[in-house]
Design a protein around this motif. Structure first.
Motif, PDB file in Angstrom:
ATOM      1  N   LYS A 169       0.824  -1.201   0.000  1.00  9.29           N
ATOM      2  CA  LYS A 169       0.000   0.000   0.000  1.00  9.29           C
ATOM      3  C   LYS A 169       0.865   1.260   0.000  1.00  9.29           C
ATOM      4  O   LYS A 169       0.675   2.162  -0.811  1.00  9.29           O
ATOM      5  CB  LYS A 169      -0.917  -0.004   1.232  1.00  9.29           C
ATOM      6  CG  LYS A 169      -1.790  -1.243   1.341  1.00  9.29           C
ATOM      7  CD  LYS A 169      -2.693  -1.211   2.548  1.00  9.29           C
ATOM      8  CE  LYS A 169      -1.979  -1.212   3.869  1.00  9.29           C
ATOM      9  NZ  LYS A 169      -1.399  -2.510   4.245  1.00  9.29           N
ATOM     10  N   THR A 170       1.829   1.281   0.927  1.00  8.30           N
ATOM     11  CA  THR A 170       2.718   2.431   0.997  1.00  8.30           C
ATOM     12  C   THR A 170       3.503   2.573  -0.306  1.00  8.30           C
ATOM     13  O   THR A 170       3.672   3.681  -0.827  1.00  8.30           O
ATOM     14  CB  THR A 170       3.680   2.283   2.187  1.00  8.30           C
ATOM     15  OG1 THR A 170       2.911   2.172   3.381  1.00  8.30           O
ATOM     16  CG2 THR A 170       4.601   3.465   2.304  1.00  8.30           C
ATOM     17  N   THR A 171       3.933   1.428  -0.837  1.00  6.12           N
ATOM     18  CA  THR A 171       4.680   1.454  -2.088  1.00  6.12           C
ATOM     19  C   THR A 171       3.872   2.134  -3.186  1.00  6.12           C
ATOM     20  O   THR A 171       4.396   2.960  -3.942  1.00  6.12           O
ATOM     21  CB  THR A 171       5.018   0.010  -2.503  1.00  6.12           C
ATOM     22  OG1 THR A 171       5.670  -0.626  -1.411  1.00  6.12           O
ATOM     23  CG2 THR A 171       5.912  -0.022  -3.709  1.00  6.12           C
ATOM     24  N   PHE A 224       2.467  10.804   5.926  1.00  5.28           N
ATOM     25  CA  PHE A 224       3.307   9.611   5.971  1.00  5.28           C
ATOM     26  C   PHE A 224       2.899   8.706   7.118  1.00  5.28           C
ATOM     27  O   PHE A 224       2.437   9.171   8.159  1.00  5.28           O
ATOM     28  CB  PHE A 224       4.778  10.018   6.153  1.00  5.28           C
ATOM     29  CG  PHE A 224       5.384  10.624   4.920  1.00  5.28           C
ATOM     30  CD1 PHE A 224       6.200   9.873   4.097  1.00  5.28           C
ATOM     31  CD2 PHE A 224       5.132  11.940   4.582  1.00  5.28           C
ATOM     32  CE1 PHE A 224       6.754  10.420   2.960  1.00  5.28           C
ATOM     33  CE2 PHE A 224       5.684  12.500   3.449  1.00  5.28           C
ATOM     34  CZ  PHE A 224       6.505  11.731   2.636  1.00  5.28           C
ATOM     35  N   GLN A 225       3.144   7.433   6.902  1.00 10.66           N
ATOM     36  CA  GLN A 225       2.775   6.446   7.917  1.00 10.66           C
ATOM     37  C   GLN A 225       3.477   6.740   9.248  1.00 10.66           C
ATOM     38  O   GLN A 225       2.902   6.594  10.308  1.00 10.66           O
ATOM     39  CB  GLN A 225       3.150   5.049   7.418  1.00 10.66           C
ATOM     40  CG  GLN A 225       2.579   3.936   8.243  1.00 10.66           C
ATOM     41  CD  GLN A 225       2.664   2.599   7.520  1.00 10.66           C
ATOM     42  OE1 GLN A 225       3.334   2.472   6.500  1.00 10.66           O
ATOM     43  NE2 GLN A 225       1.980   1.605   8.035  1.00 10.66           N
ATOM     44  N   ASN A 226       4.751   7.157   9.148  1.00 15.41           N
ATOM     45  CA  ASN A 226       5.477   7.486  10.384  1.00 15.41           C
ATOM     46  C   ASN A 226       5.562   9.001  10.582  1.00 15.41           C
ATOM     47  O   ASN A 226       6.492   9.495  11.194  1.00 15.41           O
ATOM     48  CB  ASN A 226       6.860   6.859  10.373  1.00 15.41           C
ATOM     49  CG  ASN A 226       7.627   7.252   9.143  1.00 15.41           C
ATOM     50  OD1 ASN A 226       7.146   8.072   8.363  1.00 15.41           O
ATOM     51  ND2 ASN A 226       8.807   6.723   8.967  1.00 15.41           N
ATOM     52  N   MET A 249      -2.925   9.522   1.975  1.00 11.54           N
ATOM     53  CA  MET A 249      -2.881   9.392   3.429  1.00 11.54           C
ATOM     54  C   MET A 249      -2.558   7.965   3.811  1.00 11.54           C
ATOM     55  O   MET A 249      -3.301   7.042   3.471  1.00 11.54           O
ATOM     56  CB  MET A 249      -4.226   9.769   4.031  1.00 11.54           C
ATOM     57  CG  MET A 249      -4.716  11.104   3.549  1.00 11.54           C
ATOM     58  SD  MET A 249      -5.885  11.752   4.685  1.00 11.54           S
ATOM     59  CE  MET A 249      -5.933  13.424   4.121  1.00 11.54           C
ATOM     60  N   ASP A 250      -1.466   7.806   4.492  1.00  8.34           N
ATOM     61  CA  ASP A 250      -1.028   6.469   4.881  1.00  8.34           C
ATOM     62  C   ASP A 250      -1.383   6.239   6.345  1.00  8.34           C
ATOM     63  O   ASP A 250      -0.663   6.676   7.245  1.00  8.34           O
ATOM     64  CB  ASP A 250       0.482   6.343   4.653  1.00  8.34           C
ATOM     65  CG  ASP A 250       0.886   4.898   4.433  1.00  8.34           C
ATOM     66  OD1 ASP A 250       0.085   4.015   4.766  1.00  8.34           O
ATOM     67  OD2 ASP A 250       1.997   4.669   3.934  1.00  8.34           O
ATOM     68  N   GLU A 251      -2.471   5.600   6.584  1.00  5.58           N
ATOM     69  CA  GLU A 251      -2.989   5.340   7.926  1.00  5.58           C
ATOM     70  C   GLU A 251      -2.938   6.580   8.812  1.00  5.58           C
ATOM     71  O   GLU A 251      -2.292   6.580   9.851  1.00  5.58           O
ATOM     72  CB  GLU A 251      -2.200   4.201   8.570  1.00  5.58           C
ATOM     73  CG  GLU A 251      -2.191   3.000   7.662  1.00  5.58           C
ATOM     74  CD  GLU A 251      -1.759   1.753   8.361  1.00  5.58           C
ATOM     75  OE1 GLU A 251      -1.972   1.673   9.571  1.00  5.58           O
ATOM     76  OE2 GLU A 251      -1.229   0.859   7.679  1.00  5.58           O
TER      77      GLU A 251
END
Ligand SMILES: Nc1ncnc2c1ncn2[C@@H]1O[C@H](COP(=O)(O)OP(=O)(O)OP(=O)(O)O)[C@@H](O)[C@H]1O
Ligand SMILES: [Mg+2]
Lengths: 347, 364
Positions: A42-44, A81-83, A157-159
């Protein structure tokens, strides 16, 4: 406004192939949710859209224009970003305003936007703090505000809500949906949470191991799964699956099962014993042990108790069949009748 | 019971180590035991105080290690225990750092020589003489000039170099090693290499290359206009690799997502450098600045080997002044010491100023 189209995208990290020949269209102005298990890519995919982790081969189009080699900054994209990826040496205000300063937005306009969006994410009183002084959820909201304030054509939007408490999460979901309606922007939203996926999405894209399993509206994904993976991924508890004699599998959702004490007159009916009972308030989950395996039953009837011998029955229309290749056998398929008969669902 | 024994061993080891260190250092003063080791194997070690000091250090380290296992074991309750464990280190510091500093300060009030350092008490006369000595004033000026240019150049060049060699490529790995190599060579050797390169009379490499372009040879080291620059170039060349490596390591610590976020935020390359990279490597940059500044004021060996202060006094520096007067001239040890005190104060003041002015801008 901008729709995105992937054509034959492949992506590998060194020798590890994580995506092969992926084709996908993300509609303009829609809220698209990417779901799938951890590590499915997903992030990719988001990074390919943003241009910060380009595909190894294949093309990426935006509004029909090839953007495969376009610089990230020129794509009109904001990403959470996820982080979080907050700038550690800037305070909350500077973090949010950085992107606006870079496009030389006048100060008054900037300040107005910053105040507006930090109000939305509930951080108005934290603007002077540095990211290291914030809690995980607060950081996530800064990341959210930093993306929202840019009001771009495309939101990635990543989580973005993974670290918020239940109440705040519901509130932020509302804000995001409202924002999307207001801006008419294209949202690509990654989540692990299928409730979130179902409740927010116009379109759900379900991925597994770098492949797209199914794309469709929440109703389609839920009511008309293409394969075993989709059927089991969406829904809590997941769809019950039982092996049949002809090598195919029978599936039905826990909430369509009728639990009774007598054998049903006709159609699919199986005898079993209740193994566990979980009372969740409005509904009760029973785990029933049949001859062919365990099934979950979700019902409002809480009168059964563990250890009791019961019968379960399912209407023919509520049954799904999957072939040995895990693909769905739909009505009209060559083997549909055979499956229905094997299940005992035929009248 | 075993723990008690560990603790007892640690405490007695550290006490013994303190005694040995003190004994080793003071023996020569108190008992007049020779500082010069006796001939022969055991005498060479036992005769001098070095043996005592080495033994003291070994014991101190051992007992501290022992003691820390006792602390980890949750044994320690008594307040004095940690102090006992660091006592050897403190004594070591006292003998080898604090005592020499105080001694230099003390000697700067005397007229004397190495043989007889405290021949005559002269009060502040050494300092007054220093302020009137043109050789010293020139040295101070030269040192400041050298330090300012050297520190700026090293920081700017190693920053640029770090940015350039940052990406993970094979060629960059090689280049990092290549620019680091000069750091491994002794300064004196480097100085000689550069004397060859910049040679005037027999056409060094530099002048040969220049002559290919039709430029007449320049007496790099023999002209007061270029000599200091030549020394600066040599030292910058020698130091860049080390600091480049430090800064590259610092930059590698920045998560890639932060750069990506900045790219998506439309930050230009310069903006990314000044708003993200620079603040994020500021702790390492700050340390680099302090180390470089202190080091540059101590510059000595390169000057001594390349120009020996010349031509005229155009490359005289404070450290060379100290060296010449403390050990060279007759009865001027005190003068050398007062110059040393002066040098140390400059370094202290500068370091304090850096902390005062810059520490606020360093993001930890
Ligand atoms: N930089 C990288 N180097 C090597 N492999 C990578 C790299 N980034 C991702 N991968 C691999 O690519 C696959 C997809 O990763 P990706 O980050 O897209 O997963 P994801 O769907 O976002 O998972 P999650 O939900 O856990 O965030 C994983 O198998 C991962 O191991
Ligand atoms: Mg991810």
């Amino acid at each position: 406004m901008a729709g995105i189209e992937f054509q034959n995208i492949c992506k590998s990290f060194g020798s590890a192939k994580v995506m092969e020949n992926l084709n996908l269209t993300i509609e303009d102005g829609k809220f698209t949710v990417l779901v799938g298990p951890s590590g499915c890519g997903k992030t990719t995919l988001l990074r390919i859209i943003a241009g910060i982790g380009p595909a190894s081969s294949g093309r990426c189009l935006m509004d029909g224009k090839d953007i495969t080699d376009l610089e990230p900054a020129k794509r009109g994209i904001a990403m959470v970003f996820q982080n979080y990826a907050l700038y550690p040496t800037m305070n909350v205000r500077e973090n949010i305003v950085f992107g606006l300063k870079n496009i030389r937005m006048p100060k008054e306009e900037r300040d107005k936007l910053v105040n507006e969006y930090s109000q939305i994410v509930g951080l108005l009183d934290q603007l002077q703090k540095s990211p290291s002084q914030l809690s995980g959820g607060q950081r996530q909201r800064v990341a959210l505000a930093r993306a929202m304030v840019k009001t771009p054509k495309i939101f990635l939007m990543d989580e973005p809500l993974s670290n918020l408490d239940a109440k705040l999460r519901v509130q932020m979901r509302g804000e995001l949906i409202e924002l999307q309606k207001r801006l008419g922007a294209t949202f690509v939203y990654v989540t692990h949470d299928q409730v979130e996926a179902m409740s927010m999405a116009d379109t759900i894209v379900l991925m597994n191991k770098g492949e797209i399993q199914q794309k469709g509206s929440p109703e389609e994904i839920y009511d008309d799964p293409n394969n075993v993976f989709t059927a089991q991924f969406i829904g809590t508890p997941p769809m019950n699956l039982l092996a049949m004699e002809n090598g195919c599998r029978l599936g039905y959702r826990p909430e369509v099962v009728r639990l009774c004490r007598e054998h049903a007159a006709a159609g699919y009916c199986a005898a079993g014993n209740i193994v566990t009972r979980e009372m969740l308030g409005s509904e009760t989950h029973y785990k029933v042990r049949l001859r062919d395996g365990d099934v979950m039953v979700k019902t409002q009837d809480k009168s059964f108790c563990a250890g009791e011998a019961v019968y379960i029955s399912v209407a023919a229309g509520d049954m799904y069949f999957f072939g040995p290749d895990e693909q769905r056998i739909r009505e009209g398929h060559a083997r549909y009748r055979e499956c229905l008969e094997a299940a005992g669902g035929a009248l | 019971m075993k723990r008690m024994r560990v603790k007892f061993l640690a405490v007695s080891g550290s006490v013994l180590s303190v005694l040995l260190l003190l004994g080793g250092a003071l023996l020569i003063k108190i008992a007049g035991i020779s500082d010069i080791p006796q001939a022969g194997f055991p005498g060479a070690l036992l005769g001098g105080r070095y043996f005592l000091i080495i033994l003291g250090v070994v014991l101190g380290v051992a007992s501290t290690c022992l003691g820390s296992t006792a602390v980890e074991g949750g044994l320690q309750k008594k307040r004095y225990f940690p102090y006992l464990l660091i006592a050897p280190a403190m004594v070591f510091l006292l003998i080898f750092v604090v005592y020499p500093i105080l001694n230099v300060l003390f000697l700067s009030f005397f007229r004397g020589s190495v043989q007889n350092p405290t021949k005559e008490f002269v009060g502040l006369k050494n300092y007054i003489a220093l302020s009137e000595k043109s050789q010293f004033i020139v040295s101070v000026k030269n040192t400041f000039f050298y330090a300012a240019i050297f520190v700026t150049l090293v920081i700017v060049c190693s920053l640029l170099m770090a940015l350039w060699l940052f990406d993970d490529r094979k060629i960059n790995k090689f280049s990092q090693t290549a620019v680091f190599t000069p750091h491994l060579i002794a300064t004196v050797s480097c100085a000689f290499i550069w004397r060859w390169i910049m040679d005037f009379n027999d056409y060094g490499v530099l002048n040969t290359v220049l002559s290919l372009f039709g430029i007449s040879p320049v007496p790099w080291l023999e002209s007061s206009k270029t000599a200091m620059w030549a020394i600066i170039v040599m030292n910058v060349w020698k130091n860049i690799g080390y600091y480049t490596l430090i800064l590259i390591a610092a930059m590698k610590n920045i998560p890639a997502e932060i750069f990506e976020a900045a790219v998506l935020d439309n930050a230009s390359r310069t903006k990314r450098f000044f708003k993200i990279i620079l603040p994020m490597i500021s702790p390492q940059l700050f340390v680099t600045l302090i180390l470089l500044t202190i080091g540059s004021f101590n510059v000595f060996d390169s000057v001594n080997a390349m120009t020996a202060g010349g031509p005229g006094s155009s490359t005289e520096v404070i450290a060379r002044f100290i060296y010449l007067f403390a050990f060279g001239n007759v009865n001027s040890l005190g003068l050398g010491c007062s110059a040393a005190v002066f040098l140390m104060s400059i370094q202290l003041v500068l370091t304090a100023a850096y902390f005062k002015l810059l520490a606020r801008r360093v993001h930890y």
